[in-house]
Design an enzyme around this catalytic site. Structure first.
Site, PDB file in Angstrom:
ATOM      1  N   HIS A 137       0.857  -1.181   0.000  1.00  0.00           N
ATOM      2  CA  HIS A 137       0.000   0.000   0.000  1.00  0.00           C
ATOM      3  C   HIS A 137       0.891   1.227   0.000  1.00  0.00           C
ATOM      4  CE1 HIS A 137      -3.497   2.449   0.656  1.00  0.00           C
ATOM      5  NE2 HIS A 137      -2.988   2.962   1.755  1.00  0.00           N
ATOM      6  N   GLU A 174      -6.458   9.110  -6.025  1.00  0.00           N
ATOM      7  CA  GLU A 174      -7.658   9.294  -5.196  1.00  0.00           C
ATOM      8  C   GLU A 174      -7.379  10.381  -4.163  1.00  0.00           C
ATOM      9  OE1 GLU A 174     -10.225   7.075  -1.688  1.00  0.00           O
ATOM     10  OE2 GLU A 174      -8.744   5.930  -2.839  1.00  0.00           O
ATOM     11  N   LYS A 202      -0.534  10.657   1.436  1.00  0.00           N
ATOM     12  CA  LYS A 202       0.352  10.109   0.394  1.00  0.00           C
ATOM     13  C   LYS A 202      -0.050  10.600  -1.000  1.00  0.00           C
ATOM     14  CE  LYS A 202      -0.634   5.888   1.595  1.00  0.00           C
ATOM     15  NZ  LYS A 202      -1.468   6.178   2.775  1.00  0.00           N
ATOM     16  N   ARG A 214      18.156  14.318  13.705  1.00  0.00           N
ATOM     17  CA  ARG A 214      18.336  15.699  13.257  1.00  0.00           C
ATOM     18  C   ARG A 214      19.617  15.886  12.455  1.00  0.00           C
ATOM     19  NH1 ARG A 214      17.183  19.739  18.178  1.00  0.00           N
ATOM     20  NH2 ARG A 214      17.395  21.183  16.414  1.00  0.00           N
ATOM     21  N   SER A 263      -3.336   5.218   6.410  1.00  0.00           N
ATOM     22  CA  SER A 263      -4.416   5.753   5.582  1.00  0.00           C
ATOM     23  C   SER A 263      -4.745   7.188   5.980  1.00  0.00           C
ATOM     24  CB  SER A 263      -5.659   4.862   5.741  1.00  0.00           C
ATOM     25  OG  SER A 263      -6.712   5.334   4.945  1.00  0.00           O
TER      26      SER A 263
END
Length: 330
Positions: free
Chosen positions: A148, A212, A169, A253, A165
């Site tokens: 995914h 999407e 992305k 960092r 989700s």
């Protein structure tokens, strides 16, 4: 993160339907091609086998007959020709291809018809066809996983964006496309390990070129931004995981420690990018990619900074010791 896919069976029908034009194939004999499974990713030219030496011969490979094999068979007596072909043409043979549009002997067709072996004739030359078939079968049998995420090409680098989700992305990919980069696949990415040991990512044909975006819906990147902003496949060079910013989490960092993710036995550089309001994720992704390219050219900003820091510390320690040494000498 990565779900290994069970390899789909590859049949003679798959080979014929997908690569008929490329291989110059014409079906002469055979039916039920979908039931004839190709179980090995190699092609065999049965030269020695026709001469009677069957050691090492595998009946599970596609057979390729070129001019030399056909000329040899035509020089044999009809009965001997039939016996030699009968010993090679097993019912388990997936299929047979005769190259250079050569005409097979009548015994050839009779045995293929008797054992229900698909027989093809190709207009391609033997070595050209052999090389093309090897590439096609190697790709068909290559290890594959699905995951995914969203795969884009930025500055020539294959960037796989992952995360939970609704983390952003697809929005990040849209921002990269708007800046002139390319979309490969959104939501589902299929990653295949190639023969040279690198990973190649692509997407399902159904969702190709689509993004999407929550609140907007499905958009076609090719229609909105043009064909220059899409590509069907790309080497996977870099993985970036987007995650919600956590004040209690320690984030690197400096960047001295490099993390890797194992995908099909290949180590891919892996970054965690925390996301929160005010952070320009698209700019940060571009920076990660550009920094990755610099490292590939031998320039590592974090290591250079660390070297300069150590030199500065050592210099100051030396300066502090000098007065004490001078006092002891006096």
């Amino acid at each position: 993160m990565f779900k290994e896919k069970s390899k789909e069976p590859f049949s003679v029908q798959d080979l014929y339907k997908k690569h008929q034009e490329r291989l110059g194939l014409k079906l002469i004999l055979g039916k039920d091609l979908g039931k004839r499974m190709i179980k090995l990713p190699q092609v065999e030219r049965p030269g020695l086998s026709l001469a009677g030496y069957l050691k090492g011969y595998s009946e599970l490979r596609m057979l390729l007959f070129g001019a030399m094999e056909i000329d040899y068979l035509m020089d044999l007596h009809s009965n001997v020709r039939y016996q030699r072909l009968n010993s090679v043409l097993s019912k388990k043979v997936p299929g047979i291809i005769i190259t250079s549009s050569l005409t097979p002997p009548k015994e050839f067709k009779a045995l293929c018809r008797q054992k229900n072996i698909p027989l093809f004739i190709s207009s391609k030359r033997t070595m050209d066809l052999f090389n093309m078939l090897t590439v096609i079968l190697t790709e068909a049998f290559s290890p594959c996983v699905s995951c995914h995420g969203t795969l884009v090409e930025a500055f020539g680098v294959g960037l796989l964006i992952q995360g939970d989700s609704s983390i952003g992305k697809s929005e990040a990919a849209l921002g990269l496309v708007e800046r002139g980069h390319r979309l490969i696949s959104d939501d589902v990415v299929r990653i295949t390990k190639k023969e040279n040991g690198y990973l190649e990512g692509t997407g399902p044909e159904l969702t190709r070129h689509l993004l999407e975006i929550r609140g907007i819906g499905i958009i076609n990147v090719a229609h909105l931004y043009g064909a220059v902003c899409i590509s069907e496949k790309k080497r996977v060079d870099l993985i970036v995981k987007l995650e919600a910013w956590d004040d209690n989490h320690f984030y690197d960092r400096v960047g001295l420690e490099e993390k890797y993710c194992d995908v099909l036995g290949v180590k891919v550089l892996y970054h965690i990018l925390p996301v929160k309001p005010g952070r320009d994720v698209i700019l940060l992704l571009e920076t990660i990619v550009l920094n990755h390219r610099l490292k590939g050219m031998g320039y590592n900003s974090a290591k250079e900074f660390n070297s300069k820091l150590l030199e500065t510390i050592a210099k100051r320690q030396k300066e502090r010791k000098l007065p004490i040494e001078a006092h002891s000498d006096s």
